[in-house]
Design a protein around this motif. Structure first.
Motif, PDB file in Angstrom:
ATOM      1  N   ASP A  40       0.879  -1.169   0.000  1.00 26.12           N
ATOM      2  CA  ASP A  40       0.000   0.000   0.000  1.00 26.12           C
ATOM      3  C   ASP A  40       0.911   1.212   0.000  1.00 26.12           C
ATOM      4  OD1 ASP A  40      -1.606   2.158   0.638  1.00 26.12           O
ATOM      5  OD2 ASP A  40      -2.117   1.451   2.641  1.00 26.12           O
ATOM      6  N   ASP A  41       0.943   1.971  -1.096  1.00 24.68           N
ATOM      7  CA  ASP A  41       1.926   3.039  -1.212  1.00 24.68           C
ATOM      8  C   ASP A  41       1.490   4.350  -0.556  1.00 24.68           C
ATOM      9  OD1 ASP A  41       0.008   3.805  -3.023  1.00 24.68           O
ATOM     10  OD2 ASP A  41       1.378   4.097  -4.710  1.00 24.68           O
ATOM     11  N   THR A  42       0.570   4.247   0.423  1.00 24.63           N
ATOM     12  CA  THR A  42       0.169   5.430   1.191  1.00 24.63           C
ATOM     13  C   THR A  42       0.509   5.271   2.678  1.00 24.63           C
ATOM     14  OG1 THR A  42      -2.081   4.636   1.700  1.00 24.63           O
ATOM     15  CG2 THR A  42      -1.769   5.803  -0.389  1.00 24.63           C
ATOM     16  N   PHE A  43       1.245   4.209   3.025  1.00 27.05           N
ATOM     17  CA  PHE A  43       1.469   3.892   4.431  1.00 27.05           C
ATOM     18  C   PHE A  43       2.841   4.398   4.899  1.00 27.05           C
ATOM     19  CE2 PHE A  43       2.040   0.418   7.829  1.00 27.05           C
ATOM     20  CZ  PHE A  43       1.418   1.207   8.787  1.00 27.05           C
ATOM     21  N   THR A 146     -10.392   4.717  11.766  1.00 28.27           N
ATOM     22  CA  THR A 146      -9.243   3.857  11.481  1.00 28.27           C
ATOM     23  C   THR A 146      -9.301   3.418  10.026  1.00 28.27           C
ATOM     24  OG1 THR A 146      -7.898   2.029  12.347  1.00 28.27           O
ATOM     25  CG2 THR A 146     -10.265   1.615  12.078  1.00 28.27           C
ATOM     26  N   GLN A 147      -8.266   2.726   9.575  1.00 29.61           N
ATOM     27  CA  GLN A 147      -8.233   2.290   8.177  1.00 29.61           C
ATOM     28  C   GLN A 147      -8.905   0.936   8.020  1.00 29.61           C
ATOM     29  OE1 GLN A 147      -4.744   3.035   5.624  1.00 29.61           O
ATOM     30  NE2 GLN A 147      -4.682   0.851   5.245  1.00 29.61           N
ATOM     31  N   VAL A 148      -9.594   0.763   6.905  1.00 25.24           N
ATOM     32  CA  VAL A 148     -10.270  -0.495   6.609  1.00 25.24           C
ATOM     33  C   VAL A 148      -9.241  -1.629   6.535  1.00 25.24           C
ATOM     34  CG1 VAL A 148     -10.138  -0.146   4.092  1.00 25.24           C
ATOM     35  CG2 VAL A 148     -11.927  -1.606   5.051  1.00 25.24           C
ATOM     36  N   TYR A 175      -5.303   6.050   6.086  1.00 23.53           N
ATOM     37  CA  TYR A 175      -5.154   6.770   7.347  1.00 23.53           C
ATOM     38  C   TYR A 175      -5.142   8.273   7.117  1.00 23.53           C
ATOM     39  CZ  TYR A 175      -4.287   2.723  10.345  1.00 23.53           C
ATOM     40  OH  TYR A 175      -4.433   1.582  11.087  1.00 23.53           O
ATOM     41  N   ASP A 176      -4.661   8.701   5.969  1.00 26.42           N
ATOM     42  CA  ASP A 176      -4.648  10.141   5.670  1.00 26.42           C
ATOM     43  C   ASP A 176      -6.056  10.724   5.758  1.00 26.42           C
ATOM     44  OD1 ASP A 176      -1.941  10.124   5.283  1.00 26.42           O
ATOM     45  OD2 ASP A 176      -2.041  10.001   3.102  1.00 26.42           O
ATOM     46  N   THR A 177      -7.023   9.987   5.222  1.00 30.92           N
ATOM     47  CA  THR A 177      -8.409  10.456   5.258  1.00 30.92           C
ATOM     48  C   THR A 177      -8.950  10.453   6.682  1.00 30.92           C
ATOM     49  OG1 THR A 177      -8.691   9.435   3.083  1.00 30.92           O
ATOM     50  CG2 THR A 177     -10.674  10.195   4.187  1.00 30.92           C
ATOM     51  N   LEU A 182     -10.259  13.603  11.681  1.00 28.47           N
ATOM     52  CA  LEU A 182      -9.902  13.946  13.060  1.00 28.47           C
ATOM     53  C   LEU A 182      -9.707  15.458  13.177  1.00 28.47           C
ATOM     54  CD1 LEU A 182      -9.024  13.088  15.961  1.00 28.47           C
ATOM     55  CD2 LEU A 182      -6.686  12.934  15.055  1.00 28.47           C
ATOM     56  N   LYS A 183      -8.973  16.022  12.247  1.00 24.90           N
ATOM     57  CA  LYS A 183      -8.707  17.466  12.269  1.00 24.90           C
ATOM     58  C   LYS A 183      -9.990  18.268  12.043  1.00 24.90           C
ATOM     59  CE  LYS A 183      -4.953  18.777  10.079  1.00 24.90           C
ATOM     60  NZ  LYS A 183      -3.923  18.862   9.001  1.00 24.90           N
ATOM     61  N   ALA A 184     -10.943  17.676  11.291  1.00 24.02           N
ATOM     62  CA  ALA A 184     -12.208  18.358  11.012  1.00 24.02           C
ATOM     63  C   ALA A 184     -13.227  18.170  12.133  1.00 24.02           C
ATOM     64  CB  ALA A 184     -12.793  17.858   9.698  1.00 24.02           C
ATOM     65  N   GLY A 185     -12.899  17.334  13.119  1.00 26.70           N
ATOM     66  CA  GLY A 185     -13.799  17.124  14.247  1.00 26.70           C
ATOM     67  C   GLY A 185     -14.870  16.078  14.012  1.00 26.70           C
ATOM     68  N   ARG A 186     -14.751  15.319  12.918  1.00 23.06           N
ATOM     69  CA  ARG A 186     -15.771  14.296  12.648  1.00 23.06           C
ATOM     70  C   ARG A 186     -15.513  13.010  13.426  1.00 23.06           C
ATOM     71  NH1 ARG A 186     -15.974  17.227   7.691  1.00 23.06           N
ATOM     72  NH2 ARG A 186     -14.061  16.270   6.877  1.00 23.06           N
ATOM     73  N   VAL A 187     -14.283  12.802  13.869  1.00 23.67           N
ATOM     74  CA  VAL A 187     -13.990  11.720  14.809  1.00 23.67           C
ATOM     75  C   VAL A 187     -13.186  12.310  15.965  1.00 23.67           C
ATOM     76  CG1 VAL A 187     -14.050   9.863  13.102  1.00 23.67           C
ATOM     77  CG2 VAL A 187     -11.881  11.013  13.568  1.00 23.67           C
ATOM     78  N   ASP A 188     -13.254  11.647  17.109  1.00 22.60           N
ATOM     79  CA  ASP A 188     -12.568  12.141  18.308  1.00 22.60           C
ATOM     80  C   ASP A 188     -11.150  11.582  18.439  1.00 22.60           C
ATOM     81  OD1 ASP A 188     -14.891  13.576  19.403  1.00 22.60           O
ATOM     82  OD2 ASP A 188     -15.736  11.550  19.614  1.00 22.60           O
ATOM     83  N   VAL A 189     -10.989  10.339  18.014  1.00 26.31           N
ATOM     84  CA  VAL A 189      -9.674   9.680  18.078  1.00 26.31           C
ATOM     85  C   VAL A 189      -9.494   8.819  16.831  1.00 26.31           C
ATOM     86  CG1 VAL A 189      -9.546   9.596  20.617  1.00 26.31           C
ATOM     87  CG2 VAL A 189     -10.611   7.691  19.356  1.00 26.31           C
ATOM     88  N   ILE A 190      -8.241   8.519  16.526  1.00 29.87           N
ATOM     89  CA  ILE A 190      -7.965   7.518  15.494  1.00 29.87           C
ATOM     90  C   ILE A 190      -7.168   6.388  16.128  1.00 29.87           C
ATOM     91  CG2 ILE A 190      -8.065   9.106  13.535  1.00 29.87           C
ATOM     92  CD1 ILE A 190      -4.945   9.039  13.557  1.00 29.87           C
TER      93      ILE A 190
END
Length: 267
Positions: A40-43, A146-148, A175-177, A182-190
Motif C-alpha cells: 500500500d503506497d500510502t502507508f 481507522t483504516q479499513v 489513514y490520511d483520510t 480527526l482534524k475536522a472534528g468528525r472523529v474524536d480519536v484515530i
C-alpha cells in the motif's frame, strides 16, 4: 547418401544451436530474477510517495537491501490492500511487505517471515484537545476512525469492550483520510500504528498527541504464498545478515531516530 549425411549433420548443428540459446536464456533469467513486493503506497513511513512521487520508506529501504543481499532486483507494486491474499495466490506478487501485522488469518493463509519490527496500536487525538483515553470504557462515548482491513481495526474488534463502541467506528480507505476527519472534528480519536502516527504527527508539526491507553503490542511481518517457504526463508536469512552487519539498524535510525528492528520467530 552424401546429401542424407549432410542433412543429418545440419539438423544436429541446428539442434545444438537451439540448445545453446536456450541455455543462455536460462542463465540470464536466473541472474535477472526479480522479487515483486506488493504494498500500500500510502502507508508512511513504511512505504509511501514523497512530494516528487517517488516511492520511499523504511520497508522500501530494507527491501532494497534484502534484494542486494540476495542478488535480486526488487520491484515494488502498489496493490489493493484488501486483495493482498488474492494477489499472492495469483502469483502477481511474491510477497506482501508494508507494515503488515500478524493476525490468525494471515498465519493460516500465508507463509509469514519472522517478526522484523516492533510496533503497537495506539489512539491519537488532537494535541489541543483535553481528551485523553486512559481506559477502553471511554471509547463508548467517542467517535473512532481507522483504516479499513487494518491491524488497528482488528485490535479494536478484539478489544474486550468492543460491543460498547463498535457502532462508533468509521473505516477509511487510508489513514490520511481518517486524520483529515480527526482534524475536522468528525472523529474524536484515530486508532493507528504507532510508527505511522508518530511519523505523520512529526510532519504535521505536533497537531496530534498519543493517548495514555493503547490497544496493544504489534509486530510487523512479511507475507508469502503459503507454499513459498523457500523464498520466505531466503528473505529471513537476508534480514538476519543485515541485522548482523548493522545495515538494518542504520535504516531504522534514519526513519525512526532509533533502532526498533527485531528478529523473532512467530509465537
Amino acid at each position: 547418401m552424401k546429401k542424407k549425411l549432410v542433412c543429418i549433420f545440419m539438423i544436429a548443428v541446428m539442434a545444438l544451436g537451439v540448445f545453446a540459446l536456450t541455455g543462455c536464456g536460462s542463465d540470464e533469467s536466473a541472474e535477472g530474477e526479480t522479487l515483486v513486493v506488493g504494498l500500500d503506497d500510502t502507508f508512511a513511513p513504511m512505504g509511501f510517495r514523497d512530494e516528487d512521487g517517488n516511492l520511499v520508506g523504511f520497508d522500501i529501504d530494507l527491501g532494497n537491501a534484502v534484494g542486494e543481499q540476495l542478488g535480486m532486483a526488487v520491484e515494488f507494486k502498489p496493490i489493493d490492500w484488501n486483495a493482498k491474499e488474492i494477489e499472492l495466490e495469483a502469483g502477481t506478487i511474491d510477497c506482501v511487505w508494508n507494515g503488515m501485522s500478524i493476525t490468525p488469518e494471515r498465519e493460516e493463509n500465508m507463509a509469514l517471515s519472522n517478526k522484523y519490527l516492533n510496533n503497537k496500536i495506539v489512539l491519537m487525538t488532537l494535541a489541543d484537545s483535553d481528551l485523553d483515553v486512559t481506559e477502553a470504557s471511554q471509547l463508548a462515548d467517542l467517535n473512532i476512525g481507522t483504516q479499513v482491513d487494518s491491524s488497528a481495526l482488528q485490535m479494536l474488534q478484539s478489544n474486550e469492550a468492543y460491543d460498547s463502541f463498535k457502532d462508533n467506528i468509521s473505516e477509511y480507505d487510508t489513514y490520511d483520510t481518517a486524520i483529515m476527519d480527526l482534524k475536522a472534528g468528525r472523529v474524536d480519536v484515530i486508532a493507528v500504528d504507532q510508527v505511522l502516527g508518530e511519523y505523520t504527527n512529526n510532519n504535521l508539526g505536533g497537531e496530534m498527541k498519543e493517548c495514555t491507553y493503547s490497544l496493544g503490542d504489534d509486530y510487523y511481518v512479511i507475507g508469502f504464498a503459503k507454499d513459498n517457504t523457500e523464498l520466505r526463508d531466503k528473505v529471513n536469512d537476508a534480514i538476519q545478515a543485515l541485522i548482523e552487519d548493522g545495515t538494518a539498524a542504520k535504516i531504522s535510525e534514519d526513519w525512526f531516530g532509533k533502532d526498533i528492528v527485531v528478529f523473532e520467530p512467530l509465537d
